[in-house]
Design a protein around this motif. Structure first.
Motif, PDB file in Angstrom:
ATOM      1  N   LEU A  96       0.835  -1.210   0.000  1.00 10.64           N
ATOM      2  CA  LEU A  96       0.000   0.000   0.000  1.00 10.64           C
ATOM      3  C   LEU A  96       0.869   1.260   0.000  1.00 10.64           C
ATOM      4  O   LEU A  96       0.530   2.252  -0.650  1.00 10.64           O
ATOM      5  CB  LEU A  96      -0.950  -0.004   1.193  1.00 10.64           C
ATOM      6  CG  LEU A  96      -2.102  -0.993   1.105  1.00 10.64           C
ATOM      7  CD1 LEU A  96      -2.861  -1.049   2.421  1.00 10.64           C
ATOM      8  CD2 LEU A  96      -3.032  -0.641  -0.035  1.00 10.64           C
ATOM      9  N   LEU A  97       1.966   1.225   0.716  1.00 10.95           N
ATOM     10  CA  LEU A  97       2.896   2.361   0.705  1.00 10.95           C
ATOM     11  C   LEU A  97       3.461   2.561  -0.695  1.00 10.95           C
ATOM     12  O   LEU A  97       3.501   3.691  -1.200  1.00 10.95           O
ATOM     13  CB  LEU A  97       4.019   2.139   1.720  1.00 10.95           C
ATOM     14  CG  LEU A  97       5.117   3.202   1.732  1.00 10.95           C
ATOM     15  CD1 LEU A  97       4.551   4.560   2.141  1.00 10.95           C
ATOM     16  CD2 LEU A  97       6.250   2.785   2.648  1.00 10.95           C
ATOM     17  N   VAL A  98       3.879   1.480  -1.339  1.00  7.23           N
ATOM     18  CA  VAL A  98       4.407   1.563  -2.703  1.00  7.23           C
ATOM     19  C   VAL A  98       3.322   2.073  -3.656  1.00  7.23           C
ATOM     20  O   VAL A  98       3.594   2.903  -4.539  1.00  7.23           O
ATOM     21  CB  VAL A  98       4.957   0.195  -3.153  1.00  7.23           C
ATOM     22  CG1 VAL A  98       5.297   0.181  -4.636  1.00  7.23           C
ATOM     23  CG2 VAL A  98       6.179  -0.175  -2.320  1.00  7.23           C
ATOM     24  N   THR A  99       2.098   1.619  -3.479  1.00  4.94           N
ATOM     25  CA  THR A  99       0.981   2.077  -4.310  1.00  4.94           C
ATOM     26  C   THR A  99       0.750   3.579  -4.133  1.00  4.94           C
ATOM     27  O   THR A  99       0.533   4.304  -5.108  1.00  4.94           O
ATOM     28  CB  THR A  99      -0.302   1.295  -3.944  1.00  4.94           C
ATOM     29  OG1 THR A  99      -0.059  -0.089  -4.153  1.00  4.94           O
ATOM     30  CG2 THR A  99      -1.481   1.731  -4.782  1.00  4.94           C
ATOM     31  N   THR A 100       0.825   4.056  -2.906  1.00  8.87           N
ATOM     32  CA  THR A 100       0.644   5.487  -2.633  1.00  8.87           C
ATOM     33  C   THR A 100       1.761   6.312  -3.272  1.00  8.87           C
ATOM     34  O   THR A 100       1.504   7.358  -3.885  1.00  8.87           O
ATOM     35  CB  THR A 100       0.586   5.732  -1.115  1.00  8.87           C
ATOM     36  OG1 THR A 100      -0.471   4.943  -0.574  1.00  8.87           O
ATOM     37  CG2 THR A 100       0.357   7.199  -0.801  1.00  8.87           C
ATOM     38  N   ILE A 101       2.979   5.841  -3.154  1.00 11.21           N
ATOM     39  CA  ILE A 101       4.113   6.539  -3.782  1.00 11.21           C
ATOM     40  C   ILE A 101       3.947   6.520  -5.297  1.00 11.21           C
ATOM     41  O   ILE A 101       4.192   7.526  -5.970  1.00 11.21           O
ATOM     42  CB  ILE A 101       5.448   5.909  -3.331  1.00 11.21           C
ATOM     43  CG1 ILE A 101       5.674   6.187  -1.847  1.00 11.21           C
ATOM     44  CG2 ILE A 101       6.607   6.433  -4.179  1.00 11.21           C
ATOM     45  CD1 ILE A 101       6.808   5.404  -1.225  1.00 11.21           C
ATOM     46  N   GLY A 102       3.497   5.390  -5.833  1.00 12.51           N
ATOM     47  CA  GLY A 102       3.243   5.302  -7.277  1.00 12.51           C
ATOM     48  C   GLY A 102       2.189   6.293  -7.739  1.00 12.51           C
ATOM     49  O   GLY A 102       2.320   6.907  -8.798  1.00 12.51           O
TER      50      GLY A 102
END
Length: 170
Positions: free
Chosen positions: A91-97
């Motif tokens: 989810l963190l990676v998705t938010t950064i993406g």
């Protein structure tokens, strides 16, 4: 609880990361709205004020836990295997993406991809048809409200430009 010798103190430093970032973001946001219309300022200060108040309450709670010896200022629980297994890191990676790609892909498409990916992760990649429908409805609703109705300065991408041409040519 502090009197219980079998109970280890909580690692509270990691729990403070998000509230501290929320306070920093809110103060930054306040600094960006000085030249906005007064109605935008009132809304921003109302929402930001509530966020700051909630964070202050949380900081008071954590300070009490420190004082009673129920917690320590450590970050050992910041990221662990459970975070990877439950999808928190994803989810963190998705938010950064989302933040990374919004300027290129535009608000609507990036919002759809973010919502779809987030809900798929949280739902363990089950019921993807429902996830797709909900993501599409929310992204299109965001486009209709923020770009079509209010003409905000959200990034325009392929979808927004295509819809602009379609709507201009009936």
């Amino acid at each position: 609880m502090a009197d219980d010798p079998n109970r280890a103190p909580k690692h509270l430093g990691a729990d403070l990361v998000i509230p501290v970032l929320a306070v920093i973001f809110t103060l930054y946001y306040f600094s960006t709205i000085w030249n906005s219309p007064w109605t935008a300022q009132v809304s921003a200060f109302a929402i930001g004020g509530v966020l700051l108040f909630i964070c202050a309450l949380y900081f008071i709670k954590v300070a009490g836990q420190f004082k009673r010896g129920e917690g320590r200022f450590t970050f050992t629980s910041l990221i662990n295997f459970e975070d990877i297994r439950t999808g928190r890191v994803a989810l963190l990676v998705t938010t950064i993406g989302f933040c990374w790609f919004i300027d290129e892909l535009g608000f609507t498409l990036t919002t759809f991809l973010f919502l779809w990916t987030s809900m798929a992760i949280l739902g363990a990649f089950k019921r993807l048809g429902l996830v797709t429908i909900v993501s599409a409805v929310l992204a299109l609703g965001g486009w209709a409200v923020f770009i079509l109705a209010f003409d905000t300065r959200f990034p325009r991408g392929w979808f927004e430009e295509t819809m602009k041409v379609v709507m201009a040519n009936g």
